[in-house]
Enzyme design. Structure first.
Site, mmCIF file in Angstrom:
data_model
loop_
_atom_site.group_PDB
_atom_site.id
_atom_site.type_symbol
_atom_site.label_atom_id
_atom_site.label_comp_id
_atom_site.label_asym_id
_atom_site.label_seq_id
_atom_site.Cartn_x
_atom_site.Cartn_y
_atom_site.Cartn_z
ATOM 1 N N GLY A 5 48.581 40.133 45.936
ATOM 2 C CA GLY A 5 48.785 39.163 44.728
ATOM 3 C C GLY A 5 47.942 39.753 43.498
ATOM 4 O O GLY A 5 46.843 40.234 43.837
ATOM 5 N N ALA A 6 48.790 39.866 42.489
ATOM 6 C CA ALA A 6 48.043 40.619 41.300
ATOM 7 C C ALA A 6 46.774 39.894 40.629
ATOM 8 O O ALA A 6 45.912 40.660 40.408
ATOM 9 C CB ALA A 6 49.164 40.677 40.179
ATOM 10 N N ARG A 47 46.404 50.415 43.266
ATOM 11 C CA ARG A 47 47.592 49.668 43.313
ATOM 12 C C ARG A 47 48.267 49.936 41.767
ATOM 13 O O ARG A 47 47.903 49.349 40.758
ATOM 14 C CB ARG A 47 47.400 48.224 43.103
ATOM 15 C CG ARG A 47 46.853 47.687 44.684
ATOM 16 C CD ARG A 47 47.964 47.861 45.660
ATOM 17 N NE ARG A 47 49.160 47.118 45.432
ATOM 18 C CZ ARG A 47 49.103 45.943 46.062
ATOM 19 N NH1 ARG A 47 48.373 45.425 46.896
ATOM 20 N NH2 ARG A 47 50.317 45.029 45.976
ATOM 21 N N CYS A 113 58.446 35.609 47.100
ATOM 22 C CA CYS A 113 57.309 36.269 47.831
ATOM 23 C C CYS A 113 56.187 35.304 47.736
ATOM 24 O O CYS A 113 56.521 34.205 48.289
ATOM 25 C CB CYS A 113 56.979 37.405 46.574
ATOM 26 S SG CYS A 113 55.641 38.515 47.261
ATOM 27 N N ASP A 182 53.398 40.481 38.466
ATOM 28 C CA ASP A 182 52.639 41.792 38.706
ATOM 29 C C ASP A 182 52.053 42.112 37.313
ATOM 30 O O ASP A 182 50.879 42.563 36.920
ATOM 31 C CB ASP A 182 53.076 42.690 39.587
ATOM 32 C CG ASP A 182 52.749 42.342 40.958
ATOM 33 O OD1 ASP A 182 53.563 41.435 41.471
ATOM 34 O OD2 ASP A 182 51.734 42.595 41.382
ATOM 35 N N ASN A 192 57.831 42.078 38.977
ATOM 36 C CA ASN A 192 57.137 41.394 40.294
ATOM 37 C C ASN A 192 57.755 41.908 41.526
ATOM 38 O O ASN A 192 58.636 42.651 41.342
ATOM 39 C CB ASN A 192 57.650 39.937 40.020
ATOM 40 C CG ASN A 192 56.755 38.963 41.023
ATOM 41 O OD1 ASN A 192 55.624 38.902 41.172
ATOM 42 N ND2 ASN A 192 57.443 37.966 41.595
ATOM 43 N N LYS A 218 47.833 39.684 32.825
ATOM 44 C CA LYS A 218 48.848 40.466 33.469
ATOM 45 C C LYS A 218 49.738 40.898 32.386
ATOM 46 O O LYS A 218 50.923 41.499 32.609
ATOM 47 C CB LYS A 218 49.803 39.408 34.510
ATOM 48 C CG LYS A 218 48.740 39.325 35.588
ATOM 49 C CD LYS A 218 49.502 38.218 36.676
ATOM 50 C CE LYS A 218 48.412 37.927 37.960
ATOM 51 N NZ LYS A 218 49.028 36.745 38.619
#
Ligand code: RUB
Length: 294
Positions: A5-6, A47, A113, A182, A192, A218
């Protein structure tokens, strides 16, 4: 994937760089800067898609190059990393309040998600007494949808799990879609979880609104000058088990996709609901001169 999870990835990145500063031993400023740079690179490469990590780490170290000595540099990083984490948590609370206003009694919602921010919005609307139903996609291959249905049903929300390929069929019943992010580009495109763009296209076709629940950290400053967002690919073992398919068959497992701004009804941020076209303006306020590159 222990941390996913961002938003969480960004907070853990800030925490890790704060930990680096707290535990650093040595007084040589130049050596400190080199070690800090190595630590940052290691974190950022873990990431590559979620710019939240980049923003979490960079806002923790902002201004550190002007420090006079190691102690001042360490102190600044520790302070800024804690500030980032606090602000991130506060943003999620604000987005829940703002986003819940978009949900009406009787709404049928879809989410994709497992986004803590989107779940925060849906949960807040339910806690306010709104009668809602939620469809959550399985989100192959990692099946984060299982986490989502657990989170929602624990709250008492009427929740239905669907497989990803049922999205278009089910969309006929859906009023609004809420997903996380994301990364958001300067043009208001969304990056995303893989499959998000299909959900958005189906929502567009069925005239359901498609909302992105996202903190402004983000938003990616790099995309202003044309950098493309790197889409992470993960191990093929997430898709097939060893020996399940012939060895000459390739498996491609991209983890995120790009949803064009034209499919997005609005972005729900801690500053308010904005249109995709307003993303650059927010970036200008947030990043200022840093947006320019030579
Ligand atoms: C998670 C995912 C989420 C965003 C936003 O992917 O795509 O929608 O990260 O999450 P993964 P949040 O499980 O591969 O990390 O709203 O919690 O920040």
């Amino acid at each position: 994937m222990k941390i996913r999870g961002a938003g969480k990835i960004a907070r853990e990145g800030a925490e890790a760089i704060g930990h680096f500063a707290r535990t650093y031993q040595g007084n040589d400023l130049q050596q400190f800067m080199e070690d800090l740079n190595d630590a940052m690179q290691e974190l950022l490469s873990s990431r590559p898609t979620a710019v939240s990590l980049w923003n979490g780490v960079h806002s923790s170290v902002a201004g550190v190059k002007d420090a006079d000595n190691v102690d001042d540099a360490r102190e600044l990083i520790i302070k800024q990393s804690q500030e980032f984490i606090k602000e991130s948590e506060e943003s999620i609370r604000r987005i829940a309040e703002i986003g819940a206003k978009r949900i009406e009694d009787g709404d049928v919602i879809m989410t994709h998600c497992n986004s803590s921010v989107a779940i925060g919005v849906i949960t807040e609307a339910y806690r306010q007494g709104k009668d809602i139903k939620v469809y959550a996609t399985e989100s192959r291959p990692w099946r984060q949808g299982i986490l989502t249905v657990n989170d929602l049903s624990k709250e008492g929300i009427d929740t239905t799990l669907i497989i990803d390929s049922a999205v278009r069929l089910v969309m006929k019943k859906v009023d609004k879609v809420f997903t996380g992010a994301d990364t958001v580009t300067s043009q208001g495109n969304l990056i995303n979880k893989i499959g998000t763009s299909q959900v958005a296209i189906c929502a567009n076709e069925a005239r359901a609104q498609f909302y992105v629940c996202t903190e402004t950290y983000k938003f990616s400053p790099m995309t202003v000058t044309g950098d493309l967002v790197k889409i992470e690919e993960r191990d093929i073992n997430e898709v097939v088990s060893e020996g399940e398919i012939p060895s000459n068959v390739k498996v491609f497992n991209p983890v995120f996709d790009v949803t064009p701004a034209k499919y997005i009804s609005g972005l729900i941020t801690e500053l308010g609901v904005i249109s995709p076209g307003a993303v650059y303006g927010i970036m200008e306020r947030k990043f200022g001169k840093e947006l320019m590159k030579e």
